[in-house]
Design a protein around this motif. Sequence first.
Motif, short mmCIF file in Angstrom:
data_model
loop_
_atom_site.label_atom_id
_atom_site.label_comp_id
_atom_site.label_asym_id
_atom_site.label_seq_id
_atom_site.Cartn_x
_atom_site.Cartn_y
_atom_site.Cartn_z
N VAL D 276 97.58 44.82 22.97
CA VAL D 276 98.55 45.15 21.93
C VAL D 276 99.70 44.15 21.94
N ASP D 277 100.31 43.97 20.78
CA ASP D 277 101.44 43.05 20.68
C ASP D 277 102.74 43.70 21.13
N GLY D 278 102.91 44.98 20.83
CA GLY D 278 104.11 45.70 21.26
C GLY D 278 104.02 46.11 22.72
N LEU D 279 105.05 46.79 23.19
CA LEU D 279 105.05 47.26 24.57
C LEU D 279 104.37 48.62 24.64
N PRO D 280 103.28 48.72 25.37
CA PRO D 280 102.58 50.01 25.44
C PRO D 280 103.32 50.98 26.35
N THR D 281 103.18 52.28 26.05
CA THR D 281 103.74 53.32 26.92
C THR D 281 102.60 54.16 27.45
N THR D 282 102.86 54.87 28.53
CA THR D 282 101.76 55.64 29.12
C THR D 282 101.24 56.70 28.15
N LYS D 283 102.13 57.21 27.30
CA LYS D 283 101.69 58.26 26.38
C LYS D 283 100.75 57.73 25.31
N ASP D 284 100.75 56.42 25.10
CA ASP D 284 99.81 55.83 24.15
C ASP D 284 98.36 56.03 24.59
N VAL D 285 98.16 56.28 25.87
CA VAL D 285 96.79 56.42 26.39
C VAL D 285 96.53 57.76 27.05
N THR D 286 97.50 58.65 27.04
CA THR D 286 97.32 59.95 27.69
C THR D 286 96.13 60.69 27.09
N GLY D 287 95.27 61.18 27.94
CA GLY D 287 94.11 61.94 27.47
C GLY D 287 92.98 61.07 26.96
N THR D 288 93.10 59.75 27.15
CA THR D 288 92.06 58.83 26.65
C THR D 288 91.54 57.94 27.77
N ASN D 289 90.46 57.26 27.48
CA ASN D 289 89.88 56.31 28.44
C ASN D 289 90.37 54.89 28.19
N TYR D 290 91.41 54.75 27.39
CA TYR D 290 91.90 53.40 27.08
C TYR D 290 92.79 52.81 28.17
N CYS D 291 92.74 51.50 28.25
CA CYS D 291 93.78 50.72 28.91
C CYS D 291 94.43 49.87 27.83
N ASP D 292 95.73 50.04 27.62
CA ASP D 292 96.47 49.18 26.70
C ASP D 292 97.20 48.13 27.53
N VAL D 293 97.15 46.91 27.05
CA VAL D 293 97.78 45.83 27.84
C VAL D 293 98.47 44.84 26.93
N THR D 294 99.60 44.32 27.40
CA THR D 294 100.27 43.24 26.67
C THR D 294 100.83 42.24 27.68
N ALA D 295 101.41 41.17 27.16
CA ALA D 295 101.98 40.15 28.06
C ALA D 295 103.19 39.50 27.40
N ARG D 296 104.08 39.01 28.25
CA ARG D 296 105.25 38.27 27.82
C ARG D 296 105.44 37.10 28.79
N VAL D 297 106.21 36.12 28.36
CA VAL D 297 106.69 35.12 29.30
C VAL D 297 108.21 35.21 29.34
N VAL D 298 108.73 35.44 30.52
CA VAL D 298 110.18 35.59 30.70
C VAL D 298 110.66 34.58 31.71
N ARG D 299 111.48 33.66 31.25
CA ARG D 299 112.06 32.65 32.15
C ARG D 299 110.98 32.00 33.02
N GLY D 300 109.90 31.67 32.37
CA GLY D 300 108.86 30.93 33.08
C GLY D 300 107.92 31.77 33.92
N ARG D 301 108.11 33.08 33.84
CA ARG D 301 107.23 33.96 34.60
C ARG D 301 106.38 34.76 33.61
N VAL D 302 105.11 34.93 33.93
CA VAL D 302 104.26 35.77 33.09
C VAL D 302 104.45 37.24 33.50
N VAL D 303 104.79 38.07 32.52
CA VAL D 303 104.95 39.49 32.77
C VAL D 303 103.88 40.23 31.97
N THR D 304 102.99 40.91 32.67
CA THR D 304 101.99 41.73 31.97
C THR D 304 102.32 43.19 32.17
N ILE D 305 102.05 43.97 31.14
CA ILE D 305 102.30 45.41 31.20
C ILE D 305 101.04 46.11 30.73
#
Lengths: 335, 335, 335, 335
Positions: D276-305
């Motif tokens: 996903v492009d936005g920031l996923p929240t845990t409730k976006d997947v509650t009760g489902t078999n999904y994994c939602d994932v996104t990524a950002r680059v912050v000050r040269g560090r890769v941040v995945t959520i």
Amino acid sequence: MVRVAILGATGYSAKELIRLLLAHPEAKITALTTRQDDQPNLGDVHPVLRGRLDLKLENLDAAEVAKRADCVFCCLPHAASAEVIKELLPLGPRVVDFSADYRLNDAATYTKWYDHDHPDAARMAETVYGLPELYRERIVKSQLVANPGCYPTSTILALAPLLKAGLISADGIIVDSKSGVSGAGRTPKANLHYPEANENFSAYGVGSHRHTPEIDQVLSDFGGKATEVVFTPHLVPMDRGILTTAYSMPAKAIDAAAILAELKKFYATEPFVRVVDGLPTTKDVTGTNYCDVTARVVRGRVVTISVIDNLIKGAAGAAVQNFNLMYGFDETTAL
Amino acid sequence: MVRVAILGATGYSAKELIRLLLAHPEAKITALTTRQDDQPNLGDVHPVLRGRLDLKLENLDAAEVAKRADCVFCCLPHAASAEVIKELLPLGPRVVDFSADYRLNDAATYTKWYDHDHPDAARMAETVYGLPELYRERIVKSQLVANPGCYPTSTILALAPLLKAGLISADGIIVDSKSGVSGAGRTPKANLHYPEANENFSAYGVGSHRHTPEIDQVLSDFGGKATEVVFTPHLVPMDRGILTTAYSMPAKAIDAAAILAELKKFYATEPFVRVVDGLPTTKDVTGTNYCDVTARVVRGRVVTISVIDNLIKGAAGAAVQNFNLMYGFDETTAL
Amino acid sequence: MVRVAILGATGYSAKELIRLLLAHPEAKITALTTRQDDQPNLGDVHPVLRGRLDLKLENLDAAEVAKRADCVFCCLPHAASAEVIKELLPLGPRVVDFSADYRLNDAATYTKWYDHDHPDAARMAETVYGLPELYRERIVKSQLVANPGCYPTSTILALAPLLKAGLISADGIIVDSKSGVSGAGRTPKANLHYPEANENFSAYGVGSHRHTPEIDQVLSDFGGKATEVVFTPHLVPMDRGILTTAYSMPAKAIDAAAILAELKKFYATEPFVRVVDGLPTTKDVTGTNYCDVTARVVRGRVVTISVIDNLIKGAAGAAVQNFNLMYGFDETTAL
Amino acid sequence: MVRVAILGATGYSAKELIRLLLAHPEAKITALTTRQDDQPNLGDVHPVLRGRLDLKLENLDAAEVAKRADCVFCCLPHAASAEVIKELLPLGPRVVDFSADYRLNDAATYTKWYDHDHPDAARMAETVYGLPELYRERIVKSQLVANPGCYPTSTILALAPLLKAGLISADGIIVDSKSGVSGAGRTPKANLHYPEANENFSAYGVGSHRHTPEIDQVLSDFGGKATEVVFTPHLVPMDRGILTTAYSMPAKAIDAAAILAELKKFYATEPFVRVVDGLPTTKDVTGTNYCDVTARVVRGRVVTISVIDNLIKGAAGAAVQNFNLMYGFDETTAL
């Protein structure tokens, strides 16, 4: 007895501040303001305070505030805060500002993160950052004190002593913070609607949260070396509390015991920082002005964990602590 | 395969309904509507449904809805709902209405509790109250079904069989209900802002909640004697679930065993009511279409306790149950 | 300065009591006890109190307690409490008992509800029920005060004035109470395990809760007519707070205004009861010693709603209020 | 129809598994076991499942289980699990193991982190790690599948594709995870007692959590370079959901768009990973078999959520996904 005014008294920080000041033997609340037109009673705005203080929230100008109060706690939003404070200061009162307006020293940095020019830029550099554990001596003598942000307080108290002592590197610090929802303020929003925020955990403001430059500045200043942190705030489904997990590189071979020893030495005489051996939880400090902090070394990385109550040590409690310092009261009074 | 439209698809009941229908082998969602002007994707409105159904929410008129769907689930607010439904019905589709518009039989009662005239009063008396446990046979044959309110469902399922059997008196019934916050809908409000609703418990709508006449009507109809309940709803800091504690006077000397026996007999073949000996909790039914109910006699008073998931048996699940009955599918399909 | 001991200092009420007493200018905590063999530091038992009081919890006998303290707060379970108190009293200290042991006047009633004989039955009838709003004068002179139960406090404060004034009937009173989980104590249990209690709402102890005879007794005593209530407690997924919704029959034609007027008159000079026109929520009193109460008339039934913080007005705060009365301090000191 | 047994059916993962399998058209639950001596009905162990499956939990040996079931889901604790599985496999059934016993390839690593020798070490290296997104082909053909841990699932799905593609460095990865309380299991413990865990946030197992070597192993295997992560789990006051914030160093100059593109490419045909492009929240997947994932680059560090429901994609849902693969059913059946 110090006469006290609180500007912008409708929010959560102001509620907590009023509660604390009502138990302060040397403070008397003489004015509460709101920028709304009606003049609600305090008890209608904050039902928990019903019957405890018979005051209306009024829409007062700076001159009237200065007439009624010796010390002004300003709980207005950024920009609005500086607009009032630059009028207030020449009229005499001392001021503790809850907003971010006077925390940063540099106007350009402010403009970059807050998307507008600073209304009182000349006063930025000279204003003390109101974290007593780092800047107590300057606070004592100040007319204006910039009360620190909640995330920065939890972060800086864990890291500043280690940077100062040269135990950790200023490069590559990662700050992963988690906050209760009261930190987001009292205005209803879609993502803070109970059925949305409850049973939910999320990151927000990744790479863009405005507390970032504040953390950078104080760590750079206190550590003596330019520091830029990667800061990620998260929202926890609870009312209050912040836990910050920070990751840094040791500057030399070191174990957890040495880091804890340094923290204990640094905070040995501090009334509100408790360096603990176990892992602190936010509930250990709920309702208190404490910051509990610990440290570990994991696979060559220093991991610090620190907790505060975002509304107390992260806002109203810190303000009262600053107030006590400014007026020469025992620093722990009413805390 | 029944083509299905959902009107007003942005709320919590609609979200739950879509989730249930996606697993229904005989339903195909062909239209989702919103009264807003933009046409958001379903996944943007309900992130949990992202990737599960590739539909936009559209602002469609009745004619277009009737063209696309055989069955319409209407999740619009009261009044707005009847306005659309009276246009829809002559065009052919069958309708399950989530609003209160067709639950009451009497236009004057509606006007009294809803503060406006009913847009389609002539249809009120003939429309079946969609509680399958009481009115299954009429539901099967109906073009329009009024899906019951959440509080009434939890209340009626506990009391109606006891009134019917003459075990309790129709006079002096007290209904003390407690609901999770999702029942209050998705629109942010001050009292539903997370830091206000969390760690808080409150009563609301005391003596004025609009589910009152609905409970009165069904208990009167089914029990055969005019019934007026004292109804007090409360807000529980949790997402979903209703527990109703009802107090009534026995109509003759009776013990808990006899009441439980009557309930078990009445619901012997019902797929979604579980009469239990222990005390049910809301979590026993979370995520299900069940109503769990028990009874006690305390100091000569009958105490019934019933629980439902307000979004399922109290809304979307009941709607699917009605849908199954209307189209001759197994009543438990997708539930 | 009154030297204070707290027996059974590991629980939630004791934690709250210590917190309050640490801010009391006339109390000095000199002993904390536990019946466990190790002697943990207070900060290890209650991390939030770390660094605030340098005391161990010790396993002390009555003689040692009496030597160290002028006033003893007893937070032990029922039966265990009376066993210690009957030893303590002859040695001189004044005692505030948090347990139910001295709340009831009648030994047979105690045995019936608590399933064992009372260890000190002779002292039951003479011991004052420590609800200052009803029994202040007797509390002032007592050596032993029975601190009220949390549910009874919320119930009695709403109903007693109305019974006393003859506004409501003593017959057919229904008390539907809802409490946060801290009321269930600190011992882990299956139904209080976080994933079981969270997002869950349940009734418990229907018809059998031990606070029932306590409510009966005080309402009977104060109202002047034998009263037996139907009492149903419920568990709310939150830490603290009680809301009690009570239903009673008016003794004569009356409206809500008259009931509110009577309550306001009765509590006109009380520092800790706030009669409010709106509907109070538990959060209005969280962290305070207040009881907020209101009333309505719904379809001929009087509905009262009252809220307290179960750990403060329902336990530790009431104890401090009693302590203040017993020693002649301002009743609101430290509250 | 596959006959299915579930060993250790009292816990939260087993409850969720039963719920999922009851809706599976090709699975029939034929045995449930417990190691306790009484033989409770399923509905008494998991009230939410009351009336849905008429089975007792029995204390069965491997031979009996093998007789009754074609496929065994093993929800026993580590060590106990391998003890049973090594008996079961020669008897014929296929097995999905929820424990950690067969996740690691190396017996010495297992002994180091689990403090005891592995009961079936010879089978470790050959057993597939049951993460379909990485190891689908091996799962299809396996008699035994090691169902992944919840934290590892959320972590690996975010990082493995980036390591594989050479976009991030295998060195210095920091994994900061936050989990709902159900992940800690159903046994009551002091720190999971509702009033302790509620309104509280804490870190635990810092540097010592047993999911660490599992993350290391799979990232090393899939990324092709030895990887050791710094892993910090935290406890969130909510029932379910995991959010993992991971920090890594880019292996070359790269922006967030490129990282997201890589993730989208990698998961293009996966049914249960939503980049996903936005920031996923845990409730976006509650009760489902999904994994939602996104990524950002912050000050040269890769941040995945990344977010999952710990009981579904982190446990029971993954098991059903594996079951579907093993038996050639559509991978999304019942999910």
